[in-house]
Design a protein around this motif. Structure first.
Motif, PDB file in Angstrom:
ATOM      1  N   LEU A 108      -3.083  -4.269  16.391  1.00  0.00           N
ATOM      2  CA  LEU A 108      -1.941  -3.378  16.181  1.00  0.00           C
ATOM      3  C   LEU A 108      -0.617  -4.136  16.097  1.00  0.00           C
ATOM      4  N   ARG A 109      -0.388  -5.047  17.034  1.00  0.00           N
ATOM      5  CA  ARG A 109       0.886  -5.787  17.057  1.00  0.00           C
ATOM      6  C   ARG A 109       1.095  -6.556  15.744  1.00  0.00           C
ATOM      7  N   LYS A 110       0.052  -7.253  15.317  1.00  0.00           N
ATOM      8  CA  LYS A 110       0.143  -8.075  14.117  1.00  0.00           C
ATOM      9  C   LYS A 110       0.397  -7.216  12.888  1.00  0.00           C
ATOM     10  N   ARG A 111      -0.346  -6.101  12.790  1.00  0.00           N
ATOM     11  CA  ARG A 111      -0.224  -5.244  11.608  1.00  0.00           C
ATOM     12  C   ARG A 111       1.139  -4.560  11.540  1.00  0.00           C
ATOM     13  N   VAL A 112       1.588  -3.990  12.640  1.00  0.00           N
ATOM     14  CA  VAL A 112       2.864  -3.274  12.640  1.00  0.00           C
ATOM     15  C   VAL A 112       4.024  -4.238  12.401  1.00  0.00           C
ATOM     16  N   THR A 113       3.952  -5.418  13.009  1.00  0.00           N
ATOM     17  CA  THR A 113       5.009  -6.417  12.829  1.00  0.00           C
ATOM     18  C   THR A 113       5.158  -6.814  11.372  1.00  0.00           C
ATOM     19  N   SER A 114       4.046  -6.846  10.637  1.00  0.00           N
ATOM     20  CA  SER A 114       4.072  -7.277   9.236  1.00  0.00           C
ATOM     21  C   SER A 114       4.958  -6.387   8.364  1.00  0.00           C
ATOM     22  N   TYR A 115       5.114  -5.119   8.751  1.00  0.00           N
ATOM     23  CA  TYR A 115       5.962  -4.210   7.969  1.00  0.00           C
ATOM     24  C   TYR A 115       7.435  -4.593   8.037  1.00  0.00           C
ATOM     25  N   PHE A 116       7.823  -5.241   9.154  1.00  0.00           N
ATOM     26  CA  PHE A 116       9.231  -5.521   9.385  1.00  0.00           C
ATOM     27  C   PHE A 116       9.588  -7.005   9.257  1.00  0.00           C
ATOM     28  N   SER A 117       8.584  -7.865   9.081  1.00  0.00           N
ATOM     29  CA  SER A 117       8.844  -9.311   9.061  1.00  0.00           C
ATOM     30  C   SER A 117       8.912  -9.887   7.654  1.00  0.00           C
ATOM     31  N   LYS A 118       8.613  -9.068   6.642  1.00  0.00           N
ATOM     32  CA  LYS A 118       8.689  -9.563   5.271  1.00  0.00           C
ATOM     33  C   LYS A 118       9.117  -8.442   4.339  1.00  0.00           C
ATOM     34  N   GLU A 119       9.557  -8.837   3.153  1.00  0.00           N
ATOM     35  CA  GLU A 119       9.993  -7.863   2.169  1.00  0.00           C
ATOM     36  C   GLU A 119       8.806  -7.063   1.653  1.00  0.00           C
ATOM     37  N   PRO A 120       8.869  -5.729   1.700  1.00  0.00           N
ATOM     38  CA  PRO A 120       7.759  -4.904   1.200  1.00  0.00           C
ATOM     39  C   PRO A 120       7.430  -5.209  -0.255  1.00  0.00           C
ATOM     40  N   GLU A 121       6.143  -5.149  -0.586  1.00  0.00           N
ATOM     41  CA  GLU A 121       5.697  -5.512  -1.928  1.00  0.00           C
ATOM     42  C   GLU A 121       6.006  -4.437  -2.967  1.00  0.00           C
ATOM     43  N   SER A 122       6.157  -3.196  -2.547  1.00  0.00           N
ATOM     44  CA  SER A 122       6.420  -2.133  -3.511  1.00  0.00           C
ATOM     45  C   SER A 122       7.606  -1.290  -3.071  1.00  0.00           C
ATOM     46  N   ARG A 123       8.163  -0.553  -4.029  1.00  0.00           N
ATOM     47  CA  ARG A 123       9.315   0.298  -3.751  1.00  0.00           C
ATOM     48  C   ARG A 123       8.958   1.413  -2.771  1.00  0.00           C
ATOM     49  N   LYS A 124       7.745   1.969  -2.897  1.00  0.00           N
ATOM     50  CA  LYS A 124       7.329   3.061  -2.012  1.00  0.00           C
ATOM     51  C   LYS A 124       7.191   2.591  -0.575  1.00  0.00           C
ATOM     52  N   VAL A 125       6.641   1.384  -0.395  1.00  0.00           N
ATOM     53  CA  VAL A 125       6.515   0.838   0.961  1.00  0.00           C
ATOM     54  C   VAL A 125       7.904   0.576   1.542  1.00  0.00           C
ATOM     55  N   ARG A 126       8.812   0.073   0.717  1.00  0.00           N
ATOM     56  CA  ARG A 126      10.175  -0.187   1.193  1.00  0.00           C
ATOM     57  C   ARG A 126      10.850   1.110   1.639  1.00  0.00           C
ATOM     58  N   HIS A 127      10.692   2.169   0.851  1.00  0.00           N
ATOM     59  CA  HIS A 127      11.269   3.457   1.230  1.00  0.00           C
ATOM     60  C   HIS A 127      10.671   3.968   2.541  1.00  0.00           C
ATOM     61  N   MET A 128       9.361   3.765   2.705  1.00  0.00           N
ATOM     62  CA  MET A 128       8.711   4.204   3.937  1.00  0.00           C
ATOM     63  C   MET A 128       9.273   3.457   5.140  1.00  0.00           C
TER      64      MET A 128
END
Length: 318
Positions: free
Chosen positions: A39-59
């Protein structure tokens, strides 16, 4: 969007356990459900790098709160994730297609419906069961179902002409492949649909019918000294029992239930609460507590249950 300090504070309490995570927006609406081996690794990944798509960035920009639930296996995570998505319909689970590769079992919307594995969910009125993590086990379940209940597997054009007669042979493949058999045995569409009802019960995990059927067949074979047949049936029974007991998250004998579990990691304990209504997991909450050296895990769990019951007393089952 949350500040870096707010994100850091949120991630601080996420453990390195497998589980399911939920993101909420500023209005408290659940916008995404995901599963992770860590969980820690996966959730951190959302905030530690630029999202690959526009929809992910909006989320990510919409996230204001995180909740998670710890589980033991990938299958438990998948079943919990699927149940929460089905019940809550989070916005970004509908828009994002990252986790749509698991297989389903489909009962086609057609006369004398076929039943088979698919990875494509089509909105054509067909029924879908799943998703499943093990293709091998589900293929085994399908094969077993077909030995117990006559199910059409061939899409031969000849079948359309046979339908005008309104009857289908007990072995559906007779009409489709020319397999010989006693001509006096027929299966009407109503009979076929009754068999389908049994199939639905099996795919929903209500396996008592199949278990009783196999147990009776085994006794019958043993009484006739047909030990090889009895052994094959015993293997099928073992397969069904394993399938039925494969998950702590999914138990088809349960209708309404409140489930509490506790996981210990060093000086931190995590208490899960799962709310099951009509056999589906409709709500889950995890609280984090400090491990107390003078208390057992059972005592800490009981103490946490009191807190959770007080907070959710209006929704807990009686």
């Amino acid at each position: 969007m949350m500040t870096k300090d707010e994100i850091k504070q949120m991630l601080k309490h996420v453990p390195h356990f497998p589980g399911v995570y939920r993101y909420f927006n500023k209005d408290g609406e659940m916008i995404y459900v995901g599963k992770a081996k860590n969980l820690r690794k996966r959730v951190t990944s959302y905030f530690s790098k630029e999202p690959e798509s526009r929809k992910v960035r909006h989320m990510v920009e919409s996230i204001q709160r995180l909740e998670f639930t710890i589980v033991d296996t990938e299958r438990d995570a998948l079943l919990l994730e699927n149940s929460l998505i089905k019940h809550n319909q989070p916005k970004y689970n509908i828009n994002l297609k990252d986790d749509k590769t698991y297989p389903f079992i489909v009962i086609k919307n057609e006369p004398f419906p076929r039943i088979f594995l698919t990875r494509n969910v089509i909105k054509d009125g067909s029924e879908y069961f799943g998703p499943y993590t093990s293709v091998r086990k589900i293929r085994g379940l399908l094969e077993l179902v077909r030995t117990l209940i006559p199910i059409r597997t061939n899409n031969h054009n000849l079948f359309l002409r046979i339908m005008e007669d309104g009857r289908l042979r007990v072995n559906p493949e007779y009409y489709l492949k020319g397999i010989s058999g006693p001509k006096e045995e027929y299966l009407t569409e109503a009979d076929y649909n009754r068999g389908l009802e049994q199939v639905r019960e099996i795919f929903k995990g209500r396996l008592g019918l199949v278990i009783n059927m196999l147990q009776n067949r085994i006794k019958e074979c043993v009484s006739k000294l047909e030990f090889e047949k009895a052994d094959i049936l015993r293997q099928q029974l073992d397969f069904i029992m394993e399938y039925q007991n494969n998950s702590i998250v999914f138990n088809t004998k349960v209708k309404d239930l409140d489930v509490f579990t506790i996981h210990l990691k060093e000086d931190q304990a995590y208490v899960n609460y799962l709310q099951v209504r009509k056999g589906d997991i409709v709500f889950t909450k995890t609280i984090s507590i400090k491990s107390e050296v003078d208390k057992t895990l059972e005592e800490m769990l009981l103490s946490s249950i009191v807190q959770i019951q007080e907070k959710f007393k209006r929704t807990l089952s009686r």
